[in-house]
Design a protein around this motif. Structure first.
Motif, short mmCIF file in Angstrom:
data_model
loop_
_atom_site.label_atom_id
_atom_site.label_comp_id
_atom_site.label_asym_id
_atom_site.label_seq_id
_atom_site.Cartn_x
_atom_site.Cartn_y
_atom_site.Cartn_z
N PRO A 1 12.26 4.50 4.91
CA PRO A 1 11.78 5.74 5.53
C PRO A 1 11.98 6.90 4.56
CG PRO A 1 13.25 4.53 7.00
CD PRO A 1 13.37 3.90 5.66
N ILE A 2 11.01 7.79 4.45
CA ILE A 2 11.13 8.95 3.58
C ILE A 2 10.76 10.21 4.35
CG2 ILE A 2 10.69 7.67 1.45
CD1 ILE A 2 7.81 8.55 1.56
N GLU A 3 11.24 11.33 3.89
CA GLU A 3 11.03 12.61 4.58
C GLU A 3 9.88 13.41 3.99
OE1 GLU A 3 12.55 13.39 7.28
OE2 GLU A 3 13.91 11.66 7.24
N SER A 4 9.52 13.13 2.74
CA SER A 4 8.51 13.94 2.07
C SER A 4 7.11 13.59 2.58
CB SER A 4 8.57 13.73 0.56
OG SER A 4 8.20 12.40 0.24
N PHE A 5 6.11 14.37 2.11
CA PHE A 5 4.73 14.16 2.51
C PHE A 5 4.14 12.91 1.86
CE2 PHE A 5 0.11 15.07 2.06
CZ PHE A 5 -0.19 15.11 3.41
N ASN A 6 4.79 12.44 0.79
CA ASN A 6 4.31 11.24 0.11
C ASN A 6 4.54 10.00 0.97
OD1 ASN A 6 3.52 12.64 -2.23
ND2 ASN A 6 5.63 12.63 -2.99
N CYS B 1 0.86 -1.18 0.00
CA CYS B 1 0.00 0.00 0.00
C CYS B 1 0.90 1.23 0.00
CB CYS B 1 -0.90 0.01 1.23
SG CYS B 1 -1.96 1.48 1.33
N THR B 2 0.75 2.06 -1.03
CA THR B 2 1.56 3.27 -1.13
C THR B 2 0.72 4.53 -0.97
OG1 THR B 2 1.26 3.33 -3.54
CG2 THR B 2 3.17 2.12 -2.70
N SER B 3 -0.56 4.35 -0.65
CA SER B 3 -1.49 5.49 -0.58
C SER B 3 -1.83 5.84 0.87
CB SER B 3 -2.79 5.15 -1.33
OG SER B 3 -3.79 6.11 -1.07
N ARG B 4 -1.59 7.08 1.22
CA ARG B 4 -1.95 7.53 2.58
C ARG B 4 -3.46 7.62 2.75
NH1 ARG B 4 0.06 11.90 -0.24
NH2 ARG B 4 -1.34 13.69 -0.51
N ILE B 5 -4.21 7.63 1.64
CA ILE B 5 -5.68 7.68 1.71
C ILE B 5 -6.25 6.29 1.97
CG2 ILE B 5 -7.79 8.20 0.42
CD1 ILE B 5 -6.21 10.32 -1.11
N TYR B 6 -5.73 5.29 1.25
CA TYR B 6 -6.29 3.95 1.36
C TYR B 6 -5.72 3.16 2.53
CZ TYR B 6 -9.11 4.26 -2.80
OH TYR B 6 -10.07 4.62 -3.70
N PHE B 7 -4.58 3.57 3.06
CA PHE B 7 -3.98 2.84 4.18
C PHE B 7 -4.93 2.73 5.38
CE2 PHE B 7 -1.30 2.97 8.08
CZ PHE B 7 -0.79 1.68 7.99
N LYS C 1 6.00 7.67 11.53
CA LYS C 1 7.05 7.79 10.52
C LYS C 1 6.44 7.55 9.15
CE LYS C 1 11.00 6.34 13.36
NZ LYS C 1 12.13 5.38 13.49
N ARG C 2 7.07 8.09 8.11
CA ARG C 2 6.59 7.89 6.75
C ARG C 2 7.51 6.91 6.02
NH1 ARG C 2 2.46 10.75 5.19
NH2 ARG C 2 1.88 12.61 6.39
#
Length: 318
Positions: free
Chosen positions: A260-265, A237-243, A272-273
């Motif tokens: 781990p990533i720093e962006s809003f994506n 799952c790569t979607s913050r909406i569907y998670f 953590k993202r």
């Protein structure tokens, strides 16, 4: 006596089980029945009470009963158990956007092992690099792959799916599941054997249209309904909406994460993202959710003719 109680009693009889042996079989089949006792099971068979939708689906899968019969029971008889509707509401909200021409039919092309479509593979590689941060390598074969495109000749979605032997999955899970390890175990659906249990694995999927996303959900739903020896679904799952939908509506468990990533994506989990999360979902949680069945309202034409002109997916993903 209700329709479900009749189905349960008939299923027990066909399998040559007593109530005690059925109880033992259910307890062994799923932890959802850990607290089940003979009194409750007897009340189910007599139609005095009814199990939750998830338990109904688990019983059907355990006894190899056609789940469509269970679904008919739930549509005909109001359930005492509340049905979570968040997934349905989100699908409905996005599907009926004013920007979509609802007469525009989605066309679906299912690729076979023998087909080699270079542009499609390029799209997969782009997805892996952009969303999975090049952490894995997709199978060299097509496995079970799907293209979704509109009548306006836009390719708007793709998905790779396959199965992993359930015991192999459990071994992999016990050693801190990694997506790259699961990918190496994926096999096509036509290799499945009726006397074995499997995990449905979807390591790669992407859709640029709400209806394409709905089709993918329906594809998963139908696959699990038709293959009762598939115990669970594992997908990225790569979607913050569907998670949160997967977690809240389908009781998904996070069994792995990407970089781990720093962006809003990416997907936020435990403050953590990450580039993606790897989710484990019980098959019965999917087949017992009414919101998923809403996706059947999508207009889909399977195995529509496909031409090279509509395979320029790279520009759509950028």
């Amino acid at each position: 006596m209700t329709l479900f109680s009749s189905i349960l009693k008939q299923g027990r009889s066909i399998n040559g089980l007593t109530q005690q042996t059925l109880l033992d079989k259910l307890v062994e089949y799923s932890e959802s029945f850990a607290t089940l006792n003979l009194t409750t099971l007897s009340r189910w068979e007599r139609g005095i009470t009814t199990p939750s939708p998830k338990r109904q689906s688990l019983i059907a899968r355990c006894l190899d009963i056609d789940e469509e019969k269970i679904l008919k029971h739930r549509s005909d008889c109001p359930s005492a158990h509340p049905i979570k509707t968040n997934a349905r509401e989100v699908c409905e909200r996005s599907y009926h956007q004013p920007y979509y021409d609802l007469d525009d039919i989605l066309h679906v092309k299912v690729l076979t092992e023998s087909e080699k479509i270079e542009d499609y593979k390029n799209a997969i590689n782009h997805y892996v690099n952009k969303y999975l941060k090049a952490e894995i390598e997709m199978p060299s074969s097509v496995v079970n792959s799907t293209l979704i495109y509109s009548t306006s000749s836009q390719l708007i979605g793709h998905m790779i799916a396959g199965v992993v032997d359930y015991n192999d999955y459990l071994k992999c899970k016990s050693h801190n599941t990694q997506l790259k390890d699961l990918v190496q175990l994926i096999k096509p659906f036509d290799t499945m054997k009726s006397d074995r249990e499997y995990t449905l694995v979807i390591p790669c999927s992407h859709a640029m249209d709400a209806r394409a996303r709905a089709h993918m959900l329906l594809y998963i739903y139908d696959t699990l309904i038709k293959n009762r020896n598939i115990r669970n679904l594992v997908r990225t799952c790569t979607s913050r909406i569907y998670f949160p939908i997967y977690c809240n509506d389908l009781n998904a468990k996070v069994i792995g994460v990407g970089m781990p990533i720093e962006s809003f994506n990416g997907v936020k989990w435990r403050n953590k993202r990450y580039s993606y999360t790897l989710l484990d979902i019980d098959a019965a949680d999917v087949t017992s959710n009414k919101g998923i069945k809403y996706c059947s309202e999508c207009k889909i034409n399977f195995d529509a003719p496909i031409t090279s002109e509509i395979l320029n997916y790279q520009s759509l993903l950028n």
